[in-house]
Design a protein around this motif. Sequence first.
Motif, PDB file in Angstrom:
ATOM      1  N   CYS A  88      -0.813  -4.535  -2.076  1.00  0.00           N
ATOM      2  CA  CYS A  88      -0.865  -4.729  -3.531  1.00  0.00           C
ATOM      3  C   CYS A  88      -0.057  -3.638  -4.216  1.00  0.00           C
ATOM      4  O   CYS A  88      -0.340  -2.461  -4.021  1.00  0.00           O
ATOM      5  CB  CYS A  88      -2.299  -4.693  -4.038  1.00  0.00           C
ATOM      6  SG  CYS A  88      -2.401  -5.001  -5.814  1.00  0.00           S
ATOM      7  N   MET A  96      -8.263  -3.290  -2.588  1.00  0.00           N
ATOM      8  CA  MET A  96      -8.324  -4.405  -3.534  1.00  0.00           C
ATOM      9  C   MET A  96      -9.328  -5.479  -3.123  1.00  0.00           C
ATOM     10  O   MET A  96      -9.410  -6.514  -3.780  1.00  0.00           O
ATOM     11  CB  MET A  96      -6.922  -5.036  -3.648  1.00  0.00           C
ATOM     12  CG  MET A  96      -5.912  -4.105  -4.224  1.00  0.00           C
ATOM     13  SD  MET A  96      -6.314  -3.765  -5.966  1.00  0.00           S
ATOM     14  CE  MET A  96      -5.251  -2.374  -6.290  1.00  0.00           C
ATOM     15  N   ILE A 117      -6.381 -10.694  -5.008  1.00  0.00           N
ATOM     16  CA  ILE A 117      -5.516  -9.612  -5.502  1.00  0.00           C
ATOM     17  C   ILE A 117      -4.657  -9.017  -4.379  1.00  0.00           C
ATOM     18  O   ILE A 117      -3.505  -8.675  -4.599  1.00  0.00           O
ATOM     19  CB  ILE A 117      -6.371  -8.518  -6.200  1.00  0.00           C
ATOM     20  CG1 ILE A 117      -7.170  -9.128  -7.369  1.00  0.00           C
ATOM     21  CG2 ILE A 117      -5.496  -7.380  -6.700  1.00  0.00           C
ATOM     22  CD1 ILE A 117      -6.351  -9.723  -8.492  1.00  0.00           C
ATOM     23  N   HIS A 118      -5.202  -8.911  -3.157  1.00  0.00           N
ATOM     24  CA  HIS A 118      -4.401  -8.323  -2.069  1.00  0.00           C
ATOM     25  C   HIS A 118      -3.629  -9.408  -1.310  1.00  0.00           C
ATOM     26  O   HIS A 118      -4.128 -10.505  -1.098  1.00  0.00           O
ATOM     27  CB  HIS A 118      -5.281  -7.504  -1.113  1.00  0.00           C
ATOM     28  CG  HIS A 118      -6.495  -8.229  -0.605  1.00  0.00           C
ATOM     29  ND1 HIS A 118      -6.550  -8.777   0.648  1.00  0.00           N
ATOM     30  CD2 HIS A 118      -7.678  -8.499  -1.197  1.00  0.00           C
ATOM     31  CE1 HIS A 118      -7.733  -9.345   0.818  1.00  0.00           C
ATOM     32  NE2 HIS A 118      -8.430  -9.199  -0.283  1.00  0.00           N
TER      33      HIS A 118
END
Length: 380
Positions: free
Chosen positions: A45, A245, A337-338
Amino acid sequence: MAIDYKQVPSPCYVLDETRLRKNLELIKTVQDKAGIEIIMAFKACAMWSAFPIINEYIPRAAASSIHEARLAFEEMGTKAHTYSPAFTQKDIAEILKYSSHITFNSITQFEMHKDALAAHPTAISAGLRINPEFSDVETDLYNPCAPGTRLGVAASNLPAELPSEIEGLHFHSLCESSSYDLEKTLQAIEKRFASYLQKAKWINMGGGHLMTRKDYDTEHLIKILKAFKDKWNVKVILEPGSAFMWQTGDLVASVVDIVLDHGIRTAILDVSFTAHMPDCLEMPYKPRITGAYHEPQKDKPTYRLGGNSCLAGDFMGLWSFDEELKTGDQLIFEDMIHYTMVKTTMFNGVPHPAIAIWNDTKGLNIVREFGYEDYKGRMG
Ligand SMILES: Cc1ncc(COP(=O)(O)O)c(C=O)c1O
């Protein structure tokens, strides 16, 4: 307070600051208790709008390319620990400018760049990636130790003495793993690399340490890291990405159309699995959707979910819902998110989801929206 999804436009990746801070606190506690250094791997990320938050806890970065190293320097205000399987002569001067540590993938890569390293005006600590030839990772796509790997040097291919400039060792062989997997890996490393460990100033144990997962035994991790550090008198560095994340936010999408073929109903979305959630197809894994039944239920409306690209395989499912889906319904893909934003593409020219941060006091901050110029700018 949690994210107010009614405020989130579609499509959009939205990071929850509170959940991120919880992960960062845990990671910093592990770092401090174990007496090691933890740095954040940008490959998972690189959402730099969140760097000011991350910097309050863990202001150090692991880069895997010239651009990640530059981002660390410019947006995190730190020089990176940089590793790449292929540093080129064209890029090396700039990479060195942004790096405090540089890990080479082979002795030949070191030989190619040792003069540039020696000529650099500030000292940069050099390391070599080793191949522990041990990994519990079952998916070959994510197993750096699979036979024939190009990542790192096996003990049998090392000279008896490493070049004197090589101060550190680096390995990466875990993926969403436990401390018990790390423990087994360390045993393999001690068995194969003892003579090199004796001389090493530092060892970077790569990523894959999913210490923010609920069932992760952080006390055990701290114990084995401390023991390893004391036994070999070596500085220990971890560079996880996902752990930072993990479960900190989602991809918000919505239903555009419903189609039917051979009795299978597909809800077509304004996002794409291949373009916006590529790991779902690559790993593969089925993402969780808030409020949906993860496994199809006989008596509930059930749908396959389809992406908005024309790739035939751009779909996943099935999921069930309490109500029939209809155009405009919001779907929240969890934990996106990651390895999403960093891996997205603009395949088919599909509109790219916006990027936002939710703060419990300040509300929603849309930090980036994408348009035609972003798509066009990647073509020539
Ligand atoms: C060299 C290296 N370091 C760190 C990481 C980060 O791993 P993770 O995000 O699983 O923690 C990776 C992931 O592929 C990697 O290849």
